[in-house]
Design a protein around this motif. Structure first.
Motif, PDB file in Angstrom:
ATOM      1  N   LEU A 174      -7.602  -2.416   1.780  1.00 15.12           N
ATOM      2  CA  LEU A 174      -8.292  -1.057   1.068  1.00 15.12           C
ATOM      3  C   LEU A 174      -9.816  -1.455   1.692  1.00 15.12           C
ATOM      4  O   LEU A 174     -10.285  -2.076   0.867  1.00 15.12           O
ATOM      5  CB  LEU A 174      -7.637  -1.052  -0.600  1.00 15.12           C
ATOM      6  CG  LEU A 174      -8.652   0.337  -0.768  1.00 15.12           C
ATOM      7  CD1 LEU A 174      -7.247   1.794  -0.590  1.00 15.12           C
ATOM      8  CD2 LEU A 174      -7.926  -0.319  -2.645  1.00 15.12           C
TER       9      LEU A 174
ATOM     10  N   GLU B 159      -0.318   9.812   3.815  1.00 13.26           N
ATOM     11  CA  GLU B 159      -1.150   9.894   2.797  1.00 13.26           C
ATOM     12  C   GLU B 159      -1.818  11.007   3.459  1.00 13.26           C
ATOM     13  O   GLU B 159      -2.632  11.824   2.858  1.00 13.26           O
ATOM     14  CB  GLU B 159      -2.052   9.481   2.204  1.00 13.26           C
ATOM     15  CG  GLU B 159      -1.616   8.355   0.989  1.00 13.26           C
ATOM     16  CD  GLU B 159      -2.222   7.805   0.147  1.00 13.26           C
ATOM     17  OE1 GLU B 159      -3.105   7.772   0.411  1.00 13.26           O
ATOM     18  OE2 GLU B 159      -1.917   6.302  -0.435  1.00 13.26           O
TER      19      GLU B 159
ATOM     20  N   LEU C 257       0.629  -1.580  -0.064  1.00  9.01           N
ATOM     21  CA  LEU C 257      -0.171  -0.469   0.037  1.00  9.01           C
ATOM     22  C   LEU C 257       0.763   1.004  -0.110  1.00  9.01           C
ATOM     23  O   LEU C 257       0.239   2.451  -0.493  1.00  9.01           O
ATOM     24  CB  LEU C 257      -1.323  -0.059   1.192  1.00  9.01           C
ATOM     25  CG  LEU C 257      -2.070  -1.033   1.423  1.00  9.01           C
ATOM     26  CD1 LEU C 257      -2.204  -1.040   2.867  1.00  9.01           C
ATOM     27  CD2 LEU C 257      -2.966  -0.901  -0.700  1.00  9.01           C
TER      28      LEU C 257
ATOM     29  N   GLU D  76     -15.604   8.918  -0.552  1.00 11.06           N
ATOM     30  CA  GLU D  76     -16.134   7.768  -0.966  1.00 11.06           C
ATOM     31  C   GLU D  76     -16.382   6.700   0.006  1.00 11.06           C
ATOM     32  O   GLU D  76     -17.289   5.895  -0.079  1.00 11.06           O
ATOM     33  CB  GLU D  76     -15.517   7.180  -2.109  1.00 11.06           C
ATOM     34  CG  GLU D  76     -15.852   4.942  -3.142  1.00 11.06           C
ATOM     35  CD  GLU D  76     -14.823   5.128  -3.491  1.00 11.06           C
ATOM     36  OE1 GLU D  76     -15.400   6.056  -5.199  1.00 11.06           O
ATOM     37  OE2 GLU D  76     -14.861   4.178  -4.518  1.00 11.06           O
TER      38      GLU D  76
ATOM     39  N   ARG E  69     -11.744   4.326  -1.420  1.00  8.54           N
ATOM     40  CA  ARG E  69     -10.677   4.613  -2.575  1.00  8.54           C
ATOM     41  C   ARG E  69      -9.981   6.500  -2.711  1.00  8.54           C
ATOM     42  O   ARG E  69      -9.473   7.043  -2.688  1.00  8.54           O
ATOM     43  CB  ARG E  69     -11.031   5.070  -4.434  1.00  8.54           C
ATOM     44  CG  ARG E  69     -10.433   3.504  -5.110  1.00  8.54           C
ATOM     45  CD  ARG E  69     -11.853   3.758  -6.542  1.00  8.54           C
ATOM     46  NE  ARG E  69     -12.627   3.468  -6.170  1.00  8.54           N
ATOM     47  CZ  ARG E  69     -14.390   2.368  -6.968  1.00  8.54           C
ATOM     48  NH1 ARG E  69     -13.428   1.972  -6.516  1.00  8.54           N
ATOM     49  NH2 ARG E  69     -15.322   2.838  -6.541  1.00  8.54           N
ATOM     50  N   SER E  70     -11.370   6.731  -1.970  1.00  5.12           N
ATOM     51  CA  SER E  70     -11.105   8.195  -0.625  1.00  5.12           C
ATOM     52  C   SER E  70     -11.468   8.499   0.192  1.00  5.12           C
ATOM     53  O   SER E  70     -12.832   7.506   0.478  1.00  5.12           O
ATOM     54  CB  SER E  70     -11.454   8.959  -1.445  1.00  5.12           C
ATOM     55  OG  SER E  70     -12.869   9.171  -2.064  1.00  5.12           O
TER      56      SER E  70
ATOM     57  N   GLU F 220     -15.249  -0.837  -3.413  1.00  7.10           N
ATOM     58  CA  GLU F 220     -15.025  -2.179  -3.094  1.00  7.10           C
ATOM     59  C   GLU F 220     -15.490  -2.873  -1.554  1.00  7.10           C
ATOM     60  O   GLU F 220     -16.447  -2.123  -1.349  1.00  7.10           O
ATOM     61  CB  GLU F 220     -13.383  -1.847  -2.006  1.00  7.10           C
ATOM     62  CG  GLU F 220     -12.349  -1.352  -2.443  1.00  7.10           C
ATOM     63  CD  GLU F 220     -11.365  -1.657  -3.713  1.00  7.10           C
ATOM     64  OE1 GLU F 220     -11.129  -2.999  -3.161  1.00  7.10           O
ATOM     65  OE2 GLU F 220     -11.121  -1.579  -4.614  1.00  7.10           O
TER      66      GLU F 220
ATOM     67  N   ARG G 190      -6.901   7.701   0.248  1.00  9.22           N
ATOM     68  CA  ARG G 190      -7.359   6.591   0.343  1.00  9.22           C
ATOM     69  C   ARG G 190      -7.786   5.913   1.919  1.00  9.22           C
ATOM     70  O   ARG G 190      -7.256   6.455   2.876  1.00  9.22           O
ATOM     71  CB  ARG G 190      -6.797   5.292  -0.024  1.00  9.22           C
ATOM     72  CG  ARG G 190      -5.827   5.417  -1.738  1.00  9.22           C
ATOM     73  CD  ARG G 190      -5.586   4.094  -2.018  1.00  9.22           C
ATOM     74  NE  ARG G 190      -3.822   4.153  -1.118  1.00  9.22           N
ATOM     75  CZ  ARG G 190      -2.960   3.273  -1.492  1.00  9.22           C
ATOM     76  NH1 ARG G 190      -3.112   3.006  -1.738  1.00  9.22           N
ATOM     77  NH2 ARG G 190      -2.021   3.611  -0.943  1.00  9.22           N
TER      78      ARG G 190
ATOM     79  N   TYR H 191      -6.821   6.463   6.871  1.00  9.47           N
ATOM     80  CA  TYR H 191      -5.671   6.510   5.957  1.00  9.47           C
ATOM     81  C   TYR H 191      -4.673   6.704   5.828  1.00  9.47           C
ATOM     82  O   TYR H 191      -4.364   6.548   7.564  1.00  9.47           O
ATOM     83  CB  TYR H 191      -5.884   8.191   5.860  1.00  9.47           C
ATOM     84  CG  TYR H 191      -6.357   9.207   6.731  1.00  9.47           C
ATOM     85  CD1 TYR H 191      -5.303  10.014   7.249  1.00  9.47           C
ATOM     86  CD2 TYR H 191      -7.343   9.623   7.168  1.00  9.47           C
ATOM     87  CE1 TYR H 191      -4.830  11.024   7.978  1.00  9.47           C
ATOM     88  CE2 TYR H 191      -7.152  10.800   8.252  1.00  9.47           C
ATOM     89  CZ  TYR H 191      -6.108  11.734   8.373  1.00  9.47           C
ATOM     90  OH  TYR H 191      -5.516  12.014   9.766  1.00  9.47           O
TER      91      TYR H 191
END
Length: 288
Positions: free
Chosen positions: A173, A154, A126, A180, A176-177, A227, A161, A150
């Protein structure tokens, strides 16, 4: 609810949306959620009751509230944006969600010893091996069986993510954000609270067994484009149809559930999948 919403088109809708907040607002409206006038609002800086209780048991002081927070890490803009959304069902009706917010986010592994999960597993892929391996947790399942966060690496990104702890020493995971993730969380929670829903088992399947039902769902209904939802030691995929969502966990011996904007949508989707359902078996809005 005269207009039918085809959730079979949700994945395309998700790809075309300029931002997730618009889709989250629309989803709230589609399932009939509205903030009640004068409703209290959750303060993001309020320490969750469970953490305060644990801190008190160990003789902690008020100064310990921010233990586990790394002040050198920025808080992504999307997280603060979510807290301020005027239509946010969590901040006004948190009982729908069965989760605890963590604000400001705390790092894992948690130097205070409170957080349940550890850092990223070795070789996760990751982040690069030489990057910060910590995770910043901002939400947890009520019993802390799962935590969502997160990557510290990042944290400077506006909408990074989101990972989910699937064990004490493993992360996967989840979204994606951040934006989201909160849309995905609403999809998991609101339809069962605001719509008509039913859990089905082998006795409800007219043709075949639960495995046959899962195969028909995957063949005939599109996924929503997320996901798999990882919680309580199972992954769940959500499929969409006209005014209805179908939730399929990878351990189908637990349950498969349908939730619809109308009872007729649930029964009709059940018929298309080879299920024998009747409206009076469904749970309505607000029923447990």
């Amino acid at each position: 609810m005269a207009e039918i919403i085809d959730y079979g088109m949700f994945a395309e809708r998700l790809k075309a949306a300029p931002n997730r907040w618009d889709v989250l607002r629309e989803f709230h409206e589609e399932w009939g959620y509205a903030v009640q006038p004068g409703a209290p609002r959750w303060d993001r800086w309020t320490e969750d009751e469970h953490k305060a209780y644990v801190r008190a048991l160990h003789g902690g002081s008020e100064d310990d509230r921010l233990e586990g927070v790394d002040p050198a890490l920025p808080i992504p803009a999307a997280l603060d944006e979510w807290w301020e959304l005027p239509f946010n069902s969590f901040t006004h009706d948190a009982q729908y969600y069965e989760t605890n917010p963590v604000y400001p986010p705390t790092v894992r592994p948690d130097p205070s010893g409170y957080g349940a999960a550890g850092s990223l597993q070795v070789g996760s892929g990751l982040v690069p091996p030489d990057a910060d391996q910590r995770v910043c947790v901002f939400m947890a399942e009520n019993q802390y069986c799962n935590e969502w966060g997160y990557l510290a690496a990042e944290a400077h990104e506006p909408d990074p993510r989101v990972l989910v702890s699937v064990s004490d020493d493993e992360w996967a995971l989840q979204a994606r954000s951040i934006s989201e993730f909160f849309l995905q969380l609403a999809v998991q929670r609101l339809p069962h609270r605001l719509g008509w829903s039913v859990e089905v088992d082998a006795d409800d399947v007219i043709d075949g067994d639960l495995d046959d039902l899962v195969a028909r769902i995957a063949e005939r209904m599109p996924e929503l484009g997320f996901e798999p939802w990882a919680e309580l030691q199972q992954d769940a995929i959500v499929y969409g149809g006209p005014d209805v969502l179908v939730f399929v966990p990878d351990r189908v011996q637990y349950y498969i559930s349908l939730a619809g904007r109308t009872p007729q949508a649930v029964v009709a989707q059940g018929e298309r999948l080879g299920l024998k359902l009747e409206e009076h078996y469904l749970y309505g809005p607000g029923e447990d």
